[in-house]
Design an enzyme around this catalytic site. Structure first.
Site, PDB file in Angstrom:
ATOM      1  N   THR A  67       0.866  -1.184   0.000  1.00 39.97           N
ATOM      2  CA  THR A  67       0.000   0.000   0.000  1.00 39.97           C
ATOM      3  C   THR A  67       0.901   1.231   0.000  1.00 39.97           C
ATOM      4  O   THR A  67       2.085   1.119   0.308  1.00 39.97           O
ATOM      5  CB  THR A  67      -0.872   0.016   1.278  1.00 39.97           C
ATOM      6  OG1 THR A  67      -1.834  -1.026   1.200  1.00 39.97           O
ATOM      7  CG2 THR A  67      -1.619   1.304   1.481  1.00 39.97           C
ATOM      8  N   ARG A  78     -12.947  -8.042  -3.591  1.00 39.13           N
ATOM      9  CA  ARG A  78     -12.409  -7.938  -2.218  1.00 39.13           C
ATOM     10  C   ARG A  78     -11.998  -6.483  -1.929  1.00 39.13           C
ATOM     11  O   ARG A  78     -11.319  -5.839  -2.711  1.00 39.13           O
ATOM     12  CB  ARG A  78     -11.208  -8.861  -2.062  1.00 39.13           C
ATOM     13  CG  ARG A  78     -10.550  -8.835  -0.667  1.00 39.13           C
ATOM     14  CD  ARG A  78      -9.414  -7.841  -0.577  1.00 39.13           C
ATOM     15  NE  ARG A  78      -8.765  -7.864   0.727  1.00 39.13           N
ATOM     16  CZ  ARG A  78      -7.835  -6.989   1.112  1.00 39.13           C
ATOM     17  NH1 ARG A  78      -7.436  -6.033   0.296  1.00 39.13           N
ATOM     18  NH2 ARG A  78      -7.303  -7.062   2.303  1.00 39.13           N
ATOM     19  N   VAL A  79     -12.430  -5.979  -0.807  1.00 44.85           N
ATOM     20  CA  VAL A  79     -12.083  -4.623  -0.396  1.00 44.85           C
ATOM     21  C   VAL A  79     -11.413  -4.699   0.971  1.00 44.85           C
ATOM     22  O   VAL A  79     -11.927  -5.365   1.879  1.00 44.85           O
ATOM     23  CB  VAL A  79     -13.347  -3.730  -0.339  1.00 44.85           C
ATOM     24  CG1 VAL A  79     -13.041  -2.390   0.297  1.00 44.85           C
ATOM     25  CG2 VAL A  79     -13.921  -3.539  -1.741  1.00 44.85           C
ATOM     26  N   GLY A  80     -10.281  -4.047   1.125  1.00 46.82           N
ATOM     27  CA  GLY A  80      -9.569  -4.057   2.404  1.00 46.82           C
ATOM     28  C   GLY A  80      -9.882  -2.827   3.225  1.00 46.82           C
ATOM     29  O   GLY A  80     -10.926  -2.177   3.068  1.00 46.82           O
ATOM     30  N   ASP A  81      -8.972  -2.484   4.103  1.00 46.39           N
ATOM     31  CA  ASP A  81      -9.158  -1.337   4.999  1.00 46.39           C
ATOM     32  C   ASP A  81      -8.941   0.005   4.315  1.00 46.39           C
ATOM     33  O   ASP A  81      -9.509   1.036   4.699  1.00 46.39           O
ATOM     34  CB  ASP A  81      -8.178  -1.445   6.183  1.00 46.39           C
ATOM     35  CG  ASP A  81      -6.719  -1.476   5.724  1.00 46.39           C
ATOM     36  OD1 ASP A  81      -6.422  -2.206   4.751  1.00 46.39           O
ATOM     37  OD2 ASP A  81      -5.883  -0.769   6.308  1.00 46.39           O
ATOM     38  N   GLY A  96      -1.262  -2.938   6.067  1.00 47.86           N
ATOM     39  CA  GLY A  96      -1.158  -4.264   6.673  1.00 47.86           C
ATOM     40  C   GLY A  96      -2.306  -5.136   6.206  1.00 47.86           C
ATOM     41  O   GLY A  96      -2.960  -4.812   5.202  1.00 47.86           O
TER      42      GLY A  96
HETATM   43  N1  ASP Z   1      -4.105  -2.822   3.779  1.00 50.16           N
HETATM   44  C1  ASP Z   1      -4.000  -3.254   2.405  1.00 50.16           C
HETATM   45  C2  ASP Z   1      -5.149  -4.154   2.092  1.00 50.16           C
HETATM   46  O1  ASP Z   1      -5.473  -4.996   2.893  1.00 50.16           O
HETATM   47  C3  ASP Z   1      -2.706  -3.928   2.088  1.00 50.16           C
HETATM   48  C4  ASP Z   1      -1.467  -3.306   2.669  1.00 50.16           C
HETATM   49  O2  ASP Z   1      -1.527  -2.312   3.354  1.00 50.16           O
HETATM   50  O3  ASP Z   1      -0.362  -3.825   2.435  1.00 50.16           O
HETATM   51  O4  ASP Z   1      -5.678  -4.059   1.007  1.00 50.16           O
END
Ligand code: ASP
Length: 291
Positions: A161, A189-192, A212
């Site tokens: 990220t 898929r959607v992350g934070d 993360g």
């Molecule tokens: N937080 C990001 C996600 O889960 C990935 C990352 O920060 O490395 O999409």
């Protein structure tokens, strides 16, 4: 501590200490130095974080924008968000496709719509209608981010990220985050990262960008939880940030965050093997570190 303009950057917590990040270190150093000069010259915090994240997206050095990997269907879906602490307004896009700069799309959501978050096909359509540049036609435009090996693309939990937090000369705070997400993710898929209050947060007291394992950050309460710990619990930035990372770890995740408070104090904790990071500001030596 500096009460003047400050910028902190991260290039993700997905770090393999056995790999060579010299190119990333050089880029982060140069970008932090340039953004510090722009802030001292009067650039606003929201413009600064947007500009810094745009630069990192286009560099292809990180898992965001040009350095993103495809999902299981072979498509590139991006997540991004940004937030202005002075106005409390945010803009975000999730699972957006075919856009050159996801953070620019997030900014357009903030500036041109009454909404906070647009997702999927609607977000892609919005970006087109807003006149934002699509991806270059050249299929060779994407590149492997520094430190990512081709076999990592098959590992569902490999990730990266980019993010920036800034305090400008007027004391305003802002945060922005952009990602290609986890490698081998399911379509949709959607992350934070694109969720204001989780991957990104800014108010008058603190600006935060997380990186993360997104699922763990969502379940742990994310960046908004750090801000709430400070606001209601009177916690220091360091204490609140470490408390979030402890909850992330308890959920089986790892990662880190960068944060600036209204006094210009910067925290960049992580519990992963590393986090590509940099900080620069008035009266402060530019610092870059990976592990
Ligand atoms: N937080 C990001 C996600 O889960 C990935 C990352 O920060 O490395 O999409």
């Amino acid at each position: 501590m500096s009460a003047g303009p400050v910028i902190a950057l991260h290039g993700g917590a997905g770090v393999n200490p056995a790999r060579n990040y010299a190119e990333v270190e050089a880029h982060l150093h140069d970008l932090a130095r340039r953004m510090k000069a722009r802030l001292i010259a009067g650039l606003g915090a929201l413009d600064a974080v947007c500009e810094a994240v745009f630069d990192m997206e286009q560099s292809g050095l990180y898992v965001a924008g040009r350095g993103s990997g495809p999902n299981r269907e072979g498509a590139h879906e991006f997540d991004a968000s940004l937030m202005c602490g002075a106005t409390g307004r945010a803009g975000a896009v999730a699972a957006i496709q075919n856009v050159l700069s996801p953070v620019s799309a997030a900014r357009a959501v903030l500036e041109e719509t009454p909404h906070v978050l647009l997702a999927g096909a609607g977000a892609t359509q919005f970006a087109r209608a807003a006149g934002l540049a699509p991806l270059p036609q050249d299929a060779g435009w994407f590149r492997l981010a520094v430190g990512v090996a081709p076999e990592d693309l098959l590992e569902p939990q490999a990730h990266g990220t980019v993010g920036a937090v800034a305090r400008d000369a007027n004391g305003r705070l802002a945060a922005a985050t952009s990602t290609g997400g986890t490698f081998g993710k399911l379509a949709g898929r959607v992350g934070d990262t694109p969720i204001p209050g989780i991957g990104t947060w800014a108010d008058r007291q603190v600006a935060i960008s997380c990186t993360g394992v997104g699922e763990a950050f969502i379940l742990a309460g994310g960046a908004g939880d750090v801000a709430a710990h400070m606001r209601y619990g009177g916690a220091t930035l360091e204490t609140a940030a470490h408390a979030l990372l402890a909850r992330v770890a308890a959920l089986g995740g790892d990662g880190g965050l960068i944060a600036i408070d209204s006094n210009g104090h910067v925290a960049m904790p992580f519990n992963s093997k590393g986090m590509k990071r940099a900080v620069a500001g008035l009266g402060r030596a530019t610092q870059v570190a990976i592990t």
